[in-house]
Design a protein around this motif. Structure first.
Motif, PDB file in Angstrom:
ATOM      1  N   VAL A 311       0.566  22.603  60.839  1.00  0.00           N
ATOM      2  CA  VAL A 311       0.753  21.156  60.739  1.00  0.00           C
ATOM      3  C   VAL A 311       1.607  20.811  59.521  1.00  0.00           C
ATOM      4  N   LEU A 312       1.309  21.442  58.395  1.00  0.00           N
ATOM      5  CA  LEU A 312       2.073  21.167  57.174  1.00  0.00           C
ATOM      6  C   LEU A 312       3.537  21.558  57.337  1.00  0.00           C
ATOM      7  N   ILE A 313       3.771  22.676  58.015  1.00  0.00           N
ATOM      8  CA  ILE A 313       5.153  23.116  58.248  1.00  0.00           C
ATOM      9  C   ILE A 313       5.894  22.088  59.105  1.00  0.00           C
ATOM     10  N   SER A 314       5.217  21.552  60.112  1.00  0.00           N
ATOM     11  CA  SER A 314       5.865  20.550  60.964  1.00  0.00           C
ATOM     12  C   SER A 314       6.157  19.270  60.183  1.00  0.00           C
ATOM     13  N   LEU A 315       5.250  18.888  59.289  1.00  0.00           N
ATOM     14  CA  LEU A 315       5.491  17.702  58.466  1.00  0.00           C
ATOM     15  C   LEU A 315       6.630  17.942  57.472  1.00  0.00           C
ATOM     16  N   LEU A 316       6.691  19.152  56.953  1.00  0.00           N
ATOM     17  CA  LEU A 316       7.809  19.486  56.068  1.00  0.00           C
ATOM     18  C   LEU A 316       9.126  19.468  56.838  1.00  0.00           C
ATOM     19  N   GLY A 317       9.064  19.855  58.109  1.00  0.00           N
ATOM     20  CA  GLY A 317      10.257  19.763  58.958  1.00  0.00           C
ATOM     21  C   GLY A 317      10.702  18.319  59.121  1.00  0.00           C
ATOM     22  N   MET A 318       9.732  17.412  59.275  1.00  0.00           N
ATOM     23  CA  MET A 318      10.060  15.987  59.361  1.00  0.00           C
ATOM     24  C   MET A 318      10.678  15.504  58.061  1.00  0.00           C
ATOM     25  N   LEU A 319      10.118  15.956  56.927  1.00  0.00           N
ATOM     26  CA  LEU A 319      10.651  15.581  55.620  1.00  0.00           C
ATOM     27  C   LEU A 319      12.098  16.048  55.474  1.00  0.00           C
ATOM     28  N   THR A 320      12.346  17.286  55.870  1.00  0.00           N
ATOM     29  CA  THR A 320      13.705  17.834  55.785  1.00  0.00           C
ATOM     30  C   THR A 320      14.673  17.033  56.648  1.00  0.00           C
ATOM     31  N   SER A 321      14.224  16.683  57.857  1.00  0.00           N
ATOM     32  CA  SER A 321      15.077  15.918  58.771  1.00  0.00           C
ATOM     33  C   SER A 321      15.422  14.551  58.194  1.00  0.00           C
ATOM     34  N   LEU A 322      14.426  13.865  57.648  1.00  0.00           N
ATOM     35  CA  LEU A 322      14.657  12.528  57.091  1.00  0.00           C
ATOM     36  C   LEU A 322      15.548  12.586  55.848  1.00  0.00           C
ATOM     37  N   LEU A 323      15.316  13.577  54.993  1.00  0.00           N
ATOM     38  CA  LEU A 323      16.121  13.699  53.776  1.00  0.00           C
ATOM     39  C   LEU A 323      17.568  14.044  54.101  1.00  0.00           C
ATOM     40  N   SER A 324      17.756  14.958  55.074  1.00  0.00           N
ATOM     41  CA  SER A 324      19.111  15.381  55.410  1.00  0.00           C
ATOM     42  C   SER A 324      19.913  14.257  56.063  1.00  0.00           C
ATOM     43  N   SER A 325      19.199  13.328  56.706  1.00  0.00           N
ATOM     44  CA  SER A 325      19.900  12.234  57.370  1.00  0.00           C
ATOM     45  C   SER A 325      20.203  11.063  56.433  1.00  0.00           C
ATOM     46  N   LEU A 326      19.623  11.067  55.247  1.00  0.00           N
ATOM     47  CA  LEU A 326      19.805   9.928  54.335  1.00  0.00           C
ATOM     48  C   LEU A 326      21.263   9.754  53.919  1.00  0.00           C
ATOM     49  N   ASN A 327      21.905  10.852  53.578  1.00  0.00           N
ATOM     50  CA  ASN A 327      23.310  10.751  53.158  1.00  0.00           C
ATOM     51  C   ASN A 327      24.177  10.172  54.265  1.00  0.00           C
ATOM     52  N   GLN A 328      23.856  10.555  55.526  1.00  0.00           N
ATOM     53  CA  GLN A 328      24.625  10.051  56.649  1.00  0.00           C
ATOM     54  C   GLN A 328      24.312   8.572  56.926  1.00  0.00           C
ATOM     55  N   ARG A 329      23.164   8.127  56.439  1.00  0.00           N
ATOM     56  CA  ARG A 329      22.734   6.754  56.738  1.00  0.00           C
ATOM     57  C   ARG A 329      23.012   5.779  55.596  1.00  0.00           C
TER      58      ARG A 329
END
Length: 432
Positions: A311-329
């Motif tokens: 579960v923690l790994i999946s949440l960290l995956g969500m964190l990575t996805s949101l952080l990586s998209s910030l620059n594009q947004r």
């Protein structure tokens, strides 16, 4: 509501990464819920294997070893109990019934149990549920066998088929008793216990197939074959037939006892453990089952830890996805700021996005969990004896889901905070 609508449209605009993150969370939720449900139901199934039995008596060994060998057919009993001791103990004051059990033979890797008719009358499983027949009846003559449900289903046996017993447990058989085949006269209903994987024969047949008192048993068989098979035999004939089916073996593997009162249980247990004529051990199955589960508690903790890590790994995956998209947004966030959005609006928007992904992931995960339970229930029942309870989520499972939602919210605060400072750094802060 406007922020929720904006968050939804933003996620749809990035549906590929959002769906991947959502699916990862769903898989982890399904895994966590499945492990928890199987853990609870496995514990319940273990506890339901034997019910209504006050004592299990066998040769002196470990409590858990005696339980595993006599009830779960796991392992082997090093020694047996003499028939003389069994008769003496079963006649003690307060003993309501006694069931002798003789193990050591097998059929195609499945356990063969020699016992008497009291087994079908007094043995209980789950919440004191009795054994019942899907076809046929209990054995009435020497070379007759009653099959557990899984034995019949797996091997395709029907009433009237002949079964050859082999000496030796498990897949290692030392000798096939081809000269004494057993006729299938009954098939039990499924119980979700080791009974389903067991072949039940008369206790006297154990001695017969091993050559002990062969002439006596052959005579008993011939005499039994001459009897009428109707169920309206008189009482004296029933007694004679039961003696033939039990015989006088030298020893048995173990026996089960039921008492009129718990007080007799404790008294007789103490007397058996102090029995001078033979080294015997009497255990209370409910107490020993709890001890067994305490030993396995480390496995429970490891499985729970494993699912939490997923579960923690999946949440960290969500964190990575949101952080990586910030620059594009940053352009998207700048446009929002230009139309009057405050930094805290941006902060809330990103937080709502993480909550939406986590919440939808939990919903999809629960749907996958129930689908997996429905698909795997029969398999676990037949292969592991675990009866899955496909019911609504328990309070503990709801707490786990709530913890995942909270964890998802906390994880979402990191990209939300970063977006908040992005909006300030872009020179669009509104001065009041």
């Amino acid at each position: 509501m406007l922020l929720i609508k904006l968050a939804t449209k933003s996620l749809l605009n990035r549906k590929a990464s959002a769906l991947l993150t959502l699916f990862t969370i769903a898989i982890s939720v399904m895994l966590l819920m499945s492990i928890e449900r199987v853990r609870v139901d496995a514990k319940s199934s273990f506890s339901n294997t034997i019910s209504g039995t006050d004592l299990i008596v066998g040769a002196r060994t470990g409590d858990i070893q005696l339980l595993l060998s006599s009830v779960f057919r796991i392992g082997h009993a090093n020694n047996g109990v003499s028939w003389k001791s069994y008769q003496y103990i079963s006649e003690q004051r307060g003993v309501k019934w006694a069931i002798p059990m003789s193990l050591g033979d097998s059929h195609k890797g499945l356990a063969v149990l020699g016992t008497n008719k009291d087994y079908f009358e007094h043995y209980r499983f789950a919440k004191k549920q009795p054994l019942s027949f899907s076809q046929g009846h209990e054995f009435n003559h020497l070379f007759e066998v009653v099959l557990g449900a899984e034995v019949a289903n797996t091997l395709g046996y029907q009433l009237g088929d002949e079964v050859v017993i082999a000496h030796g447990m498990g897949n290692t058989s030392f000798h096939n008793h081809d000269d004494n085949p057993f006729k299938v006269v009954g098939i039990l209903n499924p119980t979700g216990t080791p009974v389903d994987k067991t072949l039940h024969i008369p206790l006297a047949a154990i001695d017969a197939i091993h050559g002990s008192h062969a002439h006596q048993h052959e005579a008993a068989q011939a005499d039994a074959n001459d009897h009428d098979h109707d169920h309206d035999h008189d009482h004296d004939h029933d007694q004679h037939d039961d003696v033939d089916l039990v015989g006088t073996p030298k020893q048995i593997t173990a026996f089960l006892l039921g008492f009129d009162s718990p007080l007799y249980t404790l008294q007789v247990r103490r007397n058996i453990n102090q029995y001078k004529d033979e080294a015997l051990l009497a255990i209370m199955p409910g107490v020993t089952l709890r001890e067994l589960w305490e030993m396995l508690s480390i496995v429970e903790k490891i499985l729970l830890l494993f699912s939490i890590v997923v579960v923690l790994i999946s949440l960290l995956g969500m964190l990575t996805s949101l952080l990586s998209s910030l620059n594009q947004r940053r352009r998207e966030l700048a446009i929002l700021r230009s139309v009057g959005a405050r930094p805290w609006h941006i902060f809330t928007l990103i937080s709502v996005e993480s909550l939406l992904i986590t919440g939808l992931g939990c919903i999809v995960g629960i749907a996958l969990f129930y689908a997996l339970m429905l698909l795997g229930a029969d398999y676990l029942q037949s292969h592991a004896g675990i009866s899955l309870n496909i019911a609504l989520l328990s309070s503990y499972e709801l707490m786990l889901l709530a913890a995942i939602m909270v964890a998802g919210f906390i994880v979402g605060l990191i990209p939300a905070t970063r977006a908040y400072f992005y909006s300030l750094a872009d020179g669009m802060s509104i001065k009041i």
